[in-house]
Design a protein around this motif. Structure first.
Motif, PDB file in Angstrom:
ATOM      1  N   UNK A  42      12.190  39.656 -19.226  1.00 33.67           N
ATOM      2  CA  UNK A  42      12.903  41.151 -19.409  1.00 33.67           C
ATOM      3  C   UNK A  42      14.065  41.180 -19.887  1.00 33.67           C
ATOM      4  N   UNK A  43      14.177  41.997 -20.941  1.00 33.58           N
ATOM      5  CA  UNK A  43      15.391  42.332 -21.350  1.00 33.58           C
ATOM      6  C   UNK A  43      15.991  43.835 -21.178  1.00 33.58           C
ATOM      7  N   UNK A  44      17.130  43.980 -21.575  1.00 28.91           N
ATOM      8  CA  UNK A  44      17.620  45.257 -21.409  1.00 28.91           C
ATOM      9  C   UNK A  44      18.306  45.649 -19.718  1.00 28.91           C
ATOM     10  N   UNK A  45      18.589  46.726 -19.655  1.00 30.75           N
ATOM     11  CA  UNK A  45      19.229  47.185 -18.411  1.00 30.75           C
ATOM     12  C   UNK A  45      17.978  47.144 -17.202  1.00 30.75           C
ATOM     13  N   UNK A  46      18.711  46.851 -15.994  1.00 32.19           N
ATOM     14  CA  UNK A  46      17.935  47.236 -14.897  1.00 32.19           C
ATOM     15  C   UNK A  46      18.858  48.405 -14.193  1.00 32.19           C
ATOM     16  N   UNK A  47      18.394  49.261 -13.459  1.00 29.12           N
ATOM     17  CA  UNK A  47      19.115  50.319 -12.535  1.00 29.12           C
ATOM     18  C   UNK A  47      18.774  49.750 -11.012  1.00 29.12           C
ATOM     19  N   UNK A  48      19.788  49.674 -10.254  1.00 28.57           N
ATOM     20  CA  UNK A  48      19.645  49.125  -8.937  1.00 28.57           C
ATOM     21  C   UNK A  48      20.111  50.298  -7.858  1.00 28.57           C
ATOM     22  N   UNK A  49      19.349  50.326  -6.814  1.00 27.73           N
ATOM     23  CA  UNK A  49      19.743  51.046  -5.668  1.00 27.73           C
ATOM     24  C   UNK A  49      19.732  50.394  -4.464  1.00 27.73           C
ATOM     25  N   UNK A  50      20.961  50.207  -3.819  1.00 30.29           N
ATOM     26  CA  UNK A  50      21.035  49.423  -2.615  1.00 30.29           C
ATOM     27  C   UNK A  50      21.450  50.298  -1.443  1.00 30.29           C
ATOM     28  N   UNK A  51      21.084  49.936  -0.237  1.00 30.31           N
ATOM     29  CA  UNK A  51      21.759  50.818   0.796  1.00 30.31           C
ATOM     30  C   UNK A  51      21.181  50.020   2.275  1.00 30.31           C
ATOM     31  N   UNK A  52      21.449  50.742   3.422  1.00 29.75           N
ATOM     32  CA  UNK A  52      21.087  50.397   4.681  1.00 29.75           C
ATOM     33  C   UNK A  52      20.381  51.742   5.107  1.00 29.75           C
ATOM     34  N   UNK A  53      18.922  51.503   5.721  1.00 32.94           N
ATOM     35  CA  UNK A  53      18.047  52.597   6.193  1.00 32.94           C
ATOM     36  C   UNK A  53      18.161  52.367   7.714  1.00 32.94           C
ATOM     37  N   UNK A  54      18.040  53.709   8.475  1.00 32.91           N
ATOM     38  CA  UNK A  54      18.092  53.620   9.760  1.00 32.91           C
ATOM     39  C   UNK A  54      17.723  55.223  10.054  1.00 32.91           C
ATOM     40  N   UNK A  55      16.869  55.106  11.388  1.00 33.40           N
ATOM     41  CA  UNK A  55      16.315  56.222  11.633  1.00 33.40           C
ATOM     42  C   UNK A  55      16.763  56.832  13.032  1.00 33.40           C
TER      43      UNK A  55
END
Length: 433
Positions: free
Chosen positions: A336-349
């Motif tokens: 793979x080349x180019x950019x990646x978009x990342x989303x990171x977090x903590x999920x809690x219900x």
């Protein structure tokens, strides 16, 4: 693996672009296409305007869905067919740096997803410039001679966009960017929804490439995905000093290794109780057919004497590092080349707010009580209950080097733990690099 206009013109399956394939294309008299441009000599041959010409050719490809420029192949002007090889193209890292600088400084927004490959054979050598499709199109050319005009490929010719074409290109950019962001957020919600966030705080991370892996390459096999996960563990050990700490890739003997086919993805997972501490441990990671990756890992209550809504900052750091190791392993294995978009977090219900404990907070037996004679008063830990965690977004180059990956991991981890009042890192602190 690659699939270019040369592969298409020769009727070949996706495979690395080599000198032999260029030779076959020349022998077949393959004509130029909208995504294939033959150049006999390097752009410097154009004289003082060479920088404008280079930026124009690259921007035109980026504005037209991507393609390749092959330098060192002569063409027949009336027919645009390849007719032979010009003089061998000499190329080195300094040349690549110079070309990137020219492209960056003469296009707006800058065209960044460009690669250079010098294909060498005893018969000669050519330079292949590969330009990926761009979500930031239209790219305008800016220079002393040409101000704010957008080139594009019209068949074998390079033309300038008219006002109506520019307007349509901008509408497409905003629509595509919005669609891409919506798909990324949708993937994040999907992974969070399929995790154990209803019973424990869960780390969730997704990354999607701006330029998707072509569907013509077929589905990712289980063997390829298994290799990616195994290599991710090796990369984690190389990139990050986690040593014997539990991580989503290897947690108390359970590991993310064997991948199985899911919906347009390969997924590895484990799900079990840890009898020693009666802590529920679960993780799953996926490599998607379009090149995206995702990871979920239960963090809440892993450490003794903590509740399902409590996590430690160091485990958040480990989770971020593990995810970037999976991303790097996948990008390198899939080319793979180019950019990646990342989303990171903590999920809690759950109803209790998320609590993040800082480095050493749970290890101290008793709070330190300073006396009047002390010159140093340790700063108290001010934990901030998190009622609604805000996912963190970041962009990263798919082929980022180790230092860049380290920096991205530190930035992501600090943005995560800072929401709980933690302002220092432990596993990813700078002096460990």
């Amino acid at each position: 693996m690659q699939f270019t206009a040369i592969h298409r013109g020769l009727g070949l399956e996706p495979q690395p672009l080599t000198w032999t394939l260029i030779e076959q294309a020349v022998d077949a008299g393959l004509p130029e296409q909208a995504d294939l441009d033959w150049k006999g000599k390097r752009h410097e041959h154009k004289g003082p305007v060479w920088k404008d010409e280079l930026a124009k050719d690259v921007a035109a490809m980026a504005n037209s869905g991507g393609g390749i420029i092959v330098v060192g192949v002569s063409e027949d002007k009336p027919t645009s067919k390849a007719v032979g090889f010009d003089e061998p193209v000499q190329w080195n890292d300094l040349d690549a740096r110079k070309y990137r600088e020219v492209i960056y400084n003469n296009t707006h927004p800058p065209v960044s997803d460009v690669t250079f490959d010098n294909l060498v054979d005893r018969e000669g050598s050519v330079l292949v410039i590969t330009i990926a499709p761009s979500l930031d199109a239209p790219h305008l050319l800016i220079s002393k001679n040409i101000d704010f005009r957008a080139p594009f490929r019209d068949g074998t010719l390079t033309q300038w966009m008219k006002e109506r074409q520019l307007a349509a290109a901008y509408r497409s950019r905003f629509a595509d960017r919005g669609d891409f962001t919506a798909r990324l957020h949708g993937l994040y919600d999907e992974v969070a929804g399929s995790s154990h966030a209803d019973s424990r705080v869960t780390f969730v991370a997704v990354a999607a490439p701006e330029t998707a892996r072509p569907s013509s390459l077929g589905r990712i096999t289980g063997a390829k995905a298994t290799y990616i996960f195994q290599n991710a563990h090796l990369l984690q050990n190389t990139l990050f000093p986690f040593h014997d700490r539990s991580s989503p890739l290897l947690d108390k003997g359970a590991s993310l290794e064997r991948a199985r086919r899911g919906f347009r993805r390969q997924t590895a997972r484990y799900d079990r109780e840890d009898g020693a501490h009666s802590r529920y441990r679960s993780a799953q990671a996926s490599v998607h057919d379009n090149g995206a990756v995702s990871l979920a890992w239960t963090l809440g209550g892993i450490v003794s004497n903590t509740e399902p809504h409590e996590v430690t900052s160091v485990l958040v750091e480990v989770a971020v590092g593990s995810f970037l190791a999976v991303l790097a392993s996948a990008a390198r294995a899939l080319g793979m080349t180019g950019s990646y978009e990342l989303r990171v977090g903590l999920a809690w219900e759950g109803s209790d707010p998320i609590t993040i404990h800082g480095p050493g907070e749970l290890d101290a037996p008793e709070p330190y009580a300073p006396t009047a004679a002390d010159d140093f008063y340790p700063a108290p830990v001010h934990t901030i209950p998190i009622k609604a965690f805000v996912p963190v977004d970041i962009s990263i180059d798919a082929m980022a080097d180790d230092d860049t990956l380290w920096g991205a991991a530190s930035e992501l981890a600090l943005d995560c733990v800072a929401q709980g009042g933690v302002d220092t890192l432990e596993a990813l602190r700078t002096e460990l690099r």
